[in-house]
Design a protein around this motif. Sequence first.
Motif, mmCIF file in Angstrom:
data_model
loop_
_atom_site.group_PDB
_atom_site.id
_atom_site.type_symbol
_atom_site.label_atom_id
_atom_site.label_comp_id
_atom_site.label_asym_id
_atom_site.label_seq_id
_atom_site.Cartn_x
_atom_site.Cartn_y
_atom_site.Cartn_z
ATOM 1 N N LEU A 139 0.846 -1.186 0.000
ATOM 2 C CA LEU A 139 0.000 0.000 0.000
ATOM 3 C C LEU A 139 0.885 1.240 0.000
ATOM 4 O O LEU A 139 2.040 1.200 0.426
ATOM 5 C CB LEU A 139 -0.906 0.027 1.243
ATOM 6 C CG LEU A 139 -2.026 -1.010 1.332
ATOM 7 C CD1 LEU A 139 -2.709 -0.920 2.700
ATOM 8 C CD2 LEU A 139 -3.039 -0.831 0.216
ATOM 9 N N SER A 140 0.322 2.340 -0.460
ATOM 10 C CA SER A 140 0.990 3.633 -0.362
ATOM 11 C C SER A 140 0.383 4.416 0.794
ATOM 12 O O SER A 140 -0.724 4.114 1.255
ATOM 13 C CB SER A 140 0.816 4.423 -1.664
ATOM 14 O OG SER A 140 -0.551 4.801 -1.825
ATOM 15 N N ILE A 141 1.099 5.436 1.249
ATOM 16 C CA ILE A 141 0.559 6.298 2.301
ATOM 17 C C ILE A 141 -0.771 6.935 1.876
ATOM 18 O O ILE A 141 -1.733 6.943 2.657
ATOM 19 C CB ILE A 141 1.585 7.369 2.720
ATOM 20 C CG1 ILE A 141 2.769 6.724 3.450
ATOM 21 C CG2 ILE A 141 0.939 8.452 3.583
ATOM 22 C CD1 ILE A 141 2.443 6.119 4.804
ATOM 23 N N PRO A 142 -0.899 7.456 0.633
ATOM 24 C CA PRO A 142 -2.211 7.993 0.233
ATOM 25 C C PRO A 142 -3.334 6.947 0.275
ATOM 26 O O PRO A 142 -4.469 7.277 0.652
ATOM 27 C CB PRO A 142 -1.965 8.499 -1.197
ATOM 28 C CG PRO A 142 -0.509 8.842 -1.212
ATOM 29 C CD PRO A 142 0.145 7.794 -0.366
ATOM 30 N N GLN A 143 -3.035 5.698 -0.088
ATOM 31 C CA GLN A 143 -4.056 4.650 -0.007
ATOM 32 C C GLN A 143 -4.427 4.354 1.440
ATOM 33 O O GLN A 143 -5.607 4.201 1.768
ATOM 34 C CB GLN A 143 -3.546 3.382 -0.694
ATOM 35 C CG GLN A 143 -3.529 3.447 -2.207
ATOM 36 C CD GLN A 143 -2.893 2.216 -2.829
ATOM 37 O OE1 GLN A 143 -1.921 1.671 -2.291
ATOM 38 N NE2 GLN A 143 -3.428 1.778 -3.961
ATOM 39 N N ALA A 150 -11.279 10.110 7.109
ATOM 40 C CA ALA A 150 -12.444 10.740 6.485
ATOM 41 C C ALA A 150 -12.044 11.975 5.691
ATOM 42 O O ALA A 150 -12.870 12.540 4.965
ATOM 43 C CB ALA A 150 -13.459 11.125 7.564
ATOM 44 N N THR A 151 -10.799 12.410 5.805
ATOM 45 C CA THR A 151 -10.389 13.695 5.230
ATOM 46 C C THR A 151 -9.488 13.582 4.002
ATOM 47 O O THR A 151 -9.423 14.504 3.197
ATOM 48 C CB THR A 151 -9.661 14.523 6.312
ATOM 49 O OG1 THR A 151 -8.711 13.686 6.993
ATOM 50 C CG2 THR A 151 -10.649 15.045 7.344
ATOM 51 N N ARG A 152 -8.758 12.461 3.862
ATOM 52 C CA ARG A 152 -7.880 12.207 2.710
ATOM 53 C C ARG A 152 -6.925 13.374 2.432
ATOM 54 O O ARG A 152 -6.777 13.818 1.301
ATOM 55 C CB ARG A 152 -8.693 11.857 1.454
ATOM 56 C CG ARG A 152 -9.498 10.589 1.575
ATOM 57 C CD ARG A 152 -9.906 10.026 0.214
ATOM 58 N NE ARG A 152 -10.467 11.017 -0.693
ATOM 59 C CZ ARG A 152 -11.730 11.443 -0.660
ATOM 60 N NH1 ARG A 152 -12.566 10.957 0.241
ATOM 61 N NH2 ARG A 152 -12.155 12.323 -1.532
ATOM 62 N N ARG A 153 -6.238 13.814 3.464
ATOM 63 C CA ARG A 153 -5.299 14.924 3.297
ATOM 64 C C ARG A 153 -4.038 14.526 2.540
ATOM 65 O O ARG A 153 -3.293 15.387 2.082
ATOM 66 C CB ARG A 153 -4.911 15.485 4.664
ATOM 67 C CG ARG A 153 -6.017 16.268 5.334
ATOM 68 C CD ARG A 153 -5.504 16.929 6.600
ATOM 69 N NE ARG A 153 -6.552 17.653 7.286
ATOM 70 C CZ ARG A 153 -6.386 18.243 8.463
ATOM 71 N NH1 ARG A 153 -5.214 18.170 9.096
ATOM 72 N NH2 ARG A 153 -7.386 18.899 9.031
ATOM 73 N N CYS A 154 -3.774 13.213 2.421
ATOM 74 C CA CYS A 154 -2.579 12.762 1.705
ATOM 75 C C CYS A 154 -2.766 12.757 0.190
ATOM 76 O O CYS A 154 -1.838 12.419 -0.546
ATOM 77 C CB CYS A 154 -2.157 11.379 2.183
ATOM 78 S SG CYS A 154 -1.678 11.313 3.928
ATOM 79 N N GLY A 155 -3.984 13.088 -0.276
ATOM 80 C CA GLY A 155 -4.166 13.356 -1.695
ATOM 81 C C GLY A 155 -4.700 12.245 -2.565
ATOM 82 O O GLY A 155 -4.675 12.360 -3.794
ATOM 83 N N GLY A 200 -4.880 14.211 9.240
ATOM 84 C CA GLY A 200 -6.333 14.190 9.064
ATOM 85 C C GLY A 200 -7.065 13.459 10.171
ATOM 86 O O GLY A 200 -6.478 13.054 11.175
ATOM 87 N N ASP A 201 -8.363 13.272 9.971
ATOM 88 C CA ASP A 201 -9.224 12.657 10.980
ATOM 89 C C ASP A 201 -9.564 11.217 10.614
ATOM 90 O O ASP A 201 -9.821 10.902 9.455
ATOM 91 C CB ASP A 201 -10.532 13.447 11.110
ATOM 92 C CG ASP A 201 -10.286 14.882 11.555
ATOM 93 O OD1 ASP A 201 -9.399 15.084 12.397
ATOM 94 O OD2 ASP A 201 -10.989 15.785 11.051
ATOM 95 N N PHE A 202 -9.592 10.365 11.629
ATOM 96 C CA PHE A 202 -9.987 8.975 11.424
ATOM 97 C C PHE A 202 -11.468 8.880 11.054
ATOM 98 O O PHE A 202 -12.283 9.717 11.458
ATOM 99 C CB PHE A 202 -9.755 8.164 12.702
ATOM 100 C CG PHE A 202 -8.324 7.765 12.932
ATOM 101 C CD1 PHE A 202 -7.815 6.601 12.381
ATOM 102 C CD2 PHE A 202 -7.483 8.551 13.712
ATOM 103 C CE1 PHE A 202 -6.505 6.217 12.604
ATOM 104 C CE2 PHE A 202 -6.166 8.179 13.940
ATOM 105 C CZ PHE A 202 -5.680 7.012 13.388
ATOM 106 N N LYS A 203 -11.797 7.837 10.305
ATOM 107 C CA LYS A 203 -13.199 7.527 10.041
ATOM 108 C C LYS A 203 -13.891 7.101 11.339
ATOM 109 O O LYS A 203 -13.257 6.544 12.241
ATOM 110 C CB LYS A 203 -13.311 6.388 9.018
ATOM 111 C CG LYS A 203 -12.896 6.781 7.604
ATOM 112 C CD LYS A 203 -12.979 5.592 6.648
ATOM 113 C CE LYS A 203 -12.631 6.029 5.221
ATOM 114 N NZ LYS A 203 -12.596 4.892 4.277
ATOM 115 N N SER A 204 -15.176 7.345 11.413
ATOM 116 C CA SER A 204 -15.942 6.966 12.605
ATOM 117 C C SER A 204 -16.101 5.456 12.720
ATOM 118 O O SER A 204 -16.453 4.942 13.783
ATOM 119 C CB SER A 204 -17.319 7.629 12.580
ATOM 120 O OG SER A 204 -18.035 7.234 11.419
ATOM 121 N N SER A 205 -15.811 4.728 11.644
ATOM 122 C CA SER A 205 -16.001 3.276 11.629
ATOM 123 C C SER A 205 -14.813 2.496 12.191
ATOM 124 O O SER A 205 -14.853 1.265 12.233
ATOM 125 C CB SER A 205 -16.279 2.795 10.196
ATOM 126 O OG SER A 205 -15.219 3.175 9.323
#
Length: 325
Positions: A139-143, A150-155, A200-205
Amino acid sequence: MTKFKTLLSALALSGTAVISGQLAADVDPNLREYVRASGVSGNLSSIGSDTLNNLMTLWAEEFNKLYPNVNVQIQGAGSSTAPPALTEGTAMLAPMSRGMRQSEIQEFEARFGYPPTELPVAVDMLAVFVNRDNPVESLSIPQIDAIFSATRRCGYSGDVTRWGQLGLTGAWENRDFALYSRNAVSGTYGFFKDNALCGGDFKSSINEQPGSSSVVQGVTESINGIGYSGIGYQTSGVRALPIAATQGAQAFEPNAENAASGDYPLARYLFIYINKHPNRPLDPLTREFVKMVYSKLGQEVVDRDGFVTLPAVVADRILNELGIE
């Protein structure tokens, strides 16, 4: 330059110096031999990181062999418990899997008039684990960010909710994720948030877990599971994935060579913080424990517990700065 390489530079080392001669996973033969001191007894308390809990326990066992009259007490609820314990004097050793925040340092300094002393004691690789039967290759850091945040700040281009979005086919294509995470008191949680989610923020799940071993256990028991913890918690039920820093870049295994060179993007130092007055020597208990940690004996324990050891040049520099001969 990565944060990890910057930290190595701050210790007057290049990545090459760390891995020259032999890999950092081996114990540097130039490390000092530990020599038992006389008259060491009393109570030694440690409060802090869950990631370091096993390592602190193993060090305590070796210390007790040398000093049977020392009572070592260890609590490992999470890194965020370490700074207040050190500040309030309920712990002499404050292990952390992240650096202290400025606010934590300021609280300590407001009480004592000087900052806590930060001791890097080992190198850890934060691993992303999947179930051993999961065929995903890397996996990559963006993945990773798109899976956990929930924010996908890594693009990454879009939210990732199924294994099929990562190229898996057949029965895996429509399987969703079972996300396992540490809880917010954990330094591992904070490091992952900063470095794998780009702040970024974690998903609530996410399924928050109180310890690293329970994260790994959750992934072991769930075919769809994915989670993160220190590499030292790896078991036969999970696989640690190679990780690429950016999408399309080379993925690197979480091993000693890649951690020491800075190529593995989730490598980090593990720390113990202590209360050291700048103009006074350490108390005998803390001094001898720290001296043991930076000895060949102490770093053999690091290697045995699955972390990456420090070279002698780093250990000697730290001991010299502490005034420990």
